[in-house]
Design a protein around this motif. Sequence first.
Motif: not given
Length: 258
Positions: A45-70
């Motif tokens: 994302l720092q290279e201004n590139r696009k993500i098409n879709s993201v897969f994760t788990t319920e436990n990881a959903l609220k993690h700060i690093d994942l929030e930075k991505i979303t």
Amino acid sequence: MPTIFLESKDNPKIKHLRGLIEQNNYRKKQGQTVLEGTHLCLAWLQENRKINSVFTTENALKHIDLEKITEQYQGVVFVIGESLYKDLSTLGTSLACLAIVDLPSSSQSLDFKADTLILENVQDPGNVGTLLRSAAAAGIKQIVCTKGSASLWSPRVLRAGMGAHFSLHTFENVELQDILEQFQIPVYVTSSHDSTSLYSQDLGKACAWILGNEGQGVSDYALQHAQAVTIPQPGGQESLNVAIAGSICFFEMVRQRL
């Protein structure tokens, strides 16, 4: 952030994800690959590139690093069970995050006057990723892989590269015979049996490096069309790991240029 829960391993989206993770031919056909782990996704994302879709788990959903991505990814996040994620993952212990991205397309041609790393039949994904990481750190921007080398954009090589791919110009499935004689700069090949020391070479200007297969080394063709150098080993070991040998060469080049 819209989320959709997926439970079945037979869901078409899960099958597509698994195909991209496991099959090189499927990645080529779809023109996509998978980034695993939040570090790689954030670097992408720092290279201004696009993500098409993201897969994760319920436990990881609220993690700060994942929030930075979303925060930067506006699409749907697919939430899957822990056991299914472990079945798909190649990492095992990292924060659950798998992102599907398009394979970069480049119209750029090989620059036969630029610092270049050529991987000839280097098959271990960890070695390939480490070499790309070291090359990028040393300022080498052009990477060439011959047929038989590990796929540069496989999830395992991407993981080992730690984001180095995203600043490099890469060329895959190249025949060494088609390019080697076109280089207008010195071309060096590492050999554990050659008497010419790496440290006796003038590496102050642009050059190309050929590194070969983990077991057999470089081909006879490479040895015949490049300057063979060896890394002195006072300890008497037969040879160095290819990723370590390459890194030593790159940073001897950096040392001389500094």
